[in-house]
Design a protein around this motif. Sequence first.
Motif, mmCIF file in Angstrom:
data_model
loop_
_atom_site.group_PDB
_atom_site.id
_atom_site.type_symbol
_atom_site.label_atom_id
_atom_site.label_comp_id
_atom_site.label_asym_id
_atom_site.label_seq_id
_atom_site.Cartn_x
_atom_site.Cartn_y
_atom_site.Cartn_z
ATOM 1 N N LEU A 51 0.825 -1.205 0.000
ATOM 2 C CA LEU A 51 0.000 0.000 0.000
ATOM 3 C C LEU A 51 0.860 1.257 0.000
ATOM 4 C CD1 LEU A 51 -2.676 -1.059 2.645
ATOM 5 C CD2 LEU A 51 -2.863 -1.173 0.159
ATOM 6 N N ALA A 52 0.334 2.310 -0.577
ATOM 7 C CA ALA A 52 1.028 3.595 -0.627
ATOM 8 C C ALA A 52 -0.020 4.693 -0.790
ATOM 9 C CB ALA A 52 2.033 3.627 -1.768
ATOM 10 N N LYS A 53 0.434 5.926 -0.901
ATOM 11 C CA LYS A 53 -0.493 7.042 -1.081
ATOM 12 C C LYS A 53 -1.037 7.098 -2.500
ATOM 13 C CE LYS A 53 1.593 9.979 2.473
ATOM 14 N NZ LYS A 53 2.286 11.263 2.758
ATOM 15 N N SER A 54 -0.170 6.832 -3.489
ATOM 16 C CA SER A 54 -0.602 7.001 -4.874
ATOM 17 C C SER A 54 -0.336 5.784 -5.750
ATOM 18 C CB SER A 54 0.076 8.231 -5.489
ATOM 19 O OG SER A 54 1.489 8.127 -5.375
ATOM 20 N N VAL A 55 0.783 5.073 -5.547
ATOM 21 C CA VAL A 55 1.138 3.931 -6.394
ATOM 22 C C VAL A 55 1.125 2.655 -5.559
ATOM 23 C CG1 VAL A 55 2.873 2.922 -7.899
ATOM 24 C CG2 VAL A 55 2.565 5.393 -7.866
ATOM 25 N N PHE A 56 0.338 1.656 -6.009
ATOM 26 C CA PHE A 56 0.186 0.387 -5.304
ATOM 27 C C PHE A 56 0.853 -0.716 -6.123
ATOM 28 C CE2 PHE A 56 -2.982 3.195 -3.831
ATOM 29 C CZ PHE A 56 -3.405 2.792 -2.585
ATOM 30 N N ALA A 57 1.739 -1.476 -5.479
ATOM 31 C CA ALA A 57 2.386 -2.609 -6.131
ATOM 32 C C ALA A 57 1.687 -3.893 -5.703
ATOM 33 C CB ALA A 57 3.867 -2.664 -5.773
ATOM 34 N N VAL A 58 1.386 -4.773 -6.677
ATOM 35 C CA VAL A 58 0.671 -6.023 -6.410
ATOM 36 C C VAL A 58 1.484 -7.181 -6.955
ATOM 37 C CG1 VAL A 58 -1.448 -7.338 -6.796
ATOM 38 C CG2 VAL A 58 -1.553 -4.844 -6.580
ATOM 39 N N CYS A 59 1.635 -8.220 -6.127
ATOM 40 C CA CYS A 59 2.315 -9.444 -6.542
ATOM 41 C C CYS A 59 1.358 -10.615 -6.345
ATOM 42 C CB CYS A 59 3.596 -9.660 -5.737
ATOM 43 S SG CYS A 59 4.487 -11.173 -6.163
ATOM 44 N N THR A 60 1.102 -11.372 -7.420
ATOM 45 C CA THR A 60 0.183 -12.503 -7.372
ATOM 46 C C THR A 60 0.985 -13.802 -7.385
ATOM 47 O OG1 THR A 60 -1.454 -11.215 -8.612
ATOM 48 C CG2 THR A 60 -1.791 -13.597 -8.479
ATOM 49 N N ALA A 74 19.235 -5.907 1.496
ATOM 50 C CA ALA A 74 19.816 -4.745 0.824
ATOM 51 C C ALA A 74 18.981 -4.277 -0.365
ATOM 52 C CB ALA A 74 21.232 -5.076 0.351
ATOM 53 N N THR A 75 18.054 -5.124 -0.821
ATOM 54 C CA THR A 75 17.205 -4.767 -1.961
ATOM 55 C C THR A 75 15.779 -4.572 -1.477
ATOM 56 O OG1 THR A 75 18.605 -6.097 -3.411
ATOM 57 C CG2 THR A 75 16.440 -5.465 -4.242
ATOM 58 N N LYS A 76 15.392 -3.326 -1.375
ATOM 59 C CA LYS A 76 14.036 -3.015 -0.918
ATOM 60 C C LYS A 76 13.357 -2.109 -1.938
ATOM 61 C CE LYS A 76 11.330 -1.256 2.954
ATOM 62 N NZ LYS A 76 10.317 -0.680 2.039
ATOM 63 N N ASN A 77 12.293 -2.615 -2.521
ATOM 64 C CA ASN A 77 11.472 -1.807 -3.416
ATOM 65 C C ASN A 77 10.030 -2.280 -3.294
ATOM 66 O OD1 ASN A 77 11.145 -4.093 -5.335
ATOM 67 N ND2 ASN A 77 13.331 -3.707 -5.747
ATOM 68 N N ASP A 78 9.132 -1.618 -3.984
ATOM 69 C CA ASP A 78 7.708 -1.932 -3.841
ATOM 70 C C ASP A 78 7.391 -3.355 -4.286
ATOM 71 O OD1 ASP A 78 7.452 0.603 -2.938
ATOM 72 O OD2 ASP A 78 6.555 1.431 -4.764
ATOM 73 N N HIS A 79 8.006 -3.816 -5.387
ATOM 74 C CA HIS A 79 7.705 -5.165 -5.884
ATOM 75 C C HIS A 79 8.251 -6.234 -4.932
ATOM 76 C CE1 HIS A 79 5.946 -3.914 -9.646
ATOM 77 N NE2 HIS A 79 6.975 -3.099 -9.882
ATOM 78 N N ALA A 80 9.449 -6.002 -4.372
ATOM 79 C CA ALA A 80 10.002 -6.956 -3.410
ATOM 80 C C ALA A 80 9.144 -7.007 -2.155
ATOM 81 C CB ALA A 80 11.435 -6.567 -3.062
ATOM 82 N N ASP A 81 8.655 -5.855 -1.733
ATOM 83 C CA ASP A 81 7.783 -5.820 -0.553
ATOM 84 C C ASP A 81 6.479 -6.552 -0.815
ATOM 85 O OD1 ASP A 81 9.676 -4.378 0.764
ATOM 86 O OD2 ASP A 81 8.705 -2.435 0.517
ATOM 87 N N ALA A 82 5.884 -6.355 -1.990
ATOM 88 C CA ALA A 82 4.615 -7.024 -2.319
ATOM 89 C C ALA A 82 4.791 -8.535 -2.353
ATOM 90 C CB ALA A 82 4.097 -6.517 -3.658
ATOM 91 N N GLU A 83 5.923 -9.009 -2.907
ATOM 92 C CA GLU A 83 6.175 -10.447 -2.935
ATOM 93 C C GLU A 83 6.368 -10.992 -1.525
ATOM 94 O OE1 GLU A 83 9.453 -13.650 -4.696
ATOM 95 O OE2 GLU A 83 9.411 -11.580 -5.449
ATOM 96 N N ALA A 84 7.087 -10.254 -0.674
ATOM 97 C CA ALA A 84 7.289 -10.696 0.709
ATOM 98 C C ALA A 84 5.966 -10.756 1.460
ATOM 99 C CB ALA A 84 8.254 -9.749 1.414
#
Length: 356
Positions: free
Chosen positions: A10-19, A88-98
């Motif tokens: 979740l974010a304010k404007s851009v939401f990353a989704v991992c299925t 060391a690698t943190k981004n929206d897609h990595a967070d969504a997968e986690a």
Amino acid sequence: MSTITMGVDLAKSVFAVCTVDAAGRVLARQEFKREAFARWLAQVPAGTVVAMEACSGAHHWARRCVEYGLAPRIMAAQFVTPFRKARATKNDHADAEAIATAARQGNMRFVPIKSIDQQARLSWHRVREGYKMEHLAIDNRLRGLLAEFGIVVAKSESALRAALADPDQLTGLPAEMRELIADLNAHWQQVRTRIDACDARITAHAHADERCVRLRSIIGVGPLTADALVATVGSARAFKNGRQLAAWLGLVPRQHSSGGRTVLGSISCRGDAYLRTVLIQGARSSLQRAKAVSVEKSTPEQVWIRSLAARLPFGKVIVAIANKHARQLWAMLAHEVDYDPGACVHHPLQRTQATA
């Protein structure tokens, strides 16, 4: 229930989704703007698990998922962190997968979804805490400014109020400084008025809710604590027992145990810091009351408190009382029963010890 799990960062404007599928394989990665995410969510097949971290807006989106027939899962961020592949690698897609991976764990603990009424009631508590911090900041600012001109005030709110109301105390200040102090004092009083208004609204909520009225029968649990607990945990059935609620509030010791050797440290201080604070403050009242009541008129709990105070340091006694209150409050909410001061006497373990 669908075998598909969707992790949403979740974010304010851009939401990353991992299925991910039932085997944990990533099927798709997507990004949506806020409006597009709301439209996309309505098209997701019913029963799909939608996992999110507990953050601002999580309960709102969880309620939207329920409206669409989805299965929302909210988790504490600390439970998601270990499932990120690389620290060391943190981004929206990595967070969504986690998030998606964490939600598929069979022993994962999820956060109960709060209703709109619960969030509205908790908002009064949050705003009140903000006003309290602002009130203290202005208090210290006034003292600092007065001290610059040789006016030192005793450490109490009443002493500062009396000093500001006494014209003789401020005669040595320049006219411009007196104007500044008067303006700051008016703001200080206004914040105090807003705190009182929050207290009145919270008390009204506590009086109108039958659950809060029931909880307030415990010595040391007032309108503030009762309303905060009900607004936070609801029926408390999300917790298996009172010990889980106490652990969630951080009222249990940290463990550093290994090889059969148990090592306990200070309390964990995890979970809801606000609830833990009000319970500990209420425990102080319980301790004072237990010491003030005569032994003949003491309840079994007050006898227990007096025995604790006779052999343990003050801090440990307060935490033990708060822990006991948390377990009692869970039982009253989960089982919808009234407070029984003599319940411990009828406990099976107590009867066993008495007959031994």
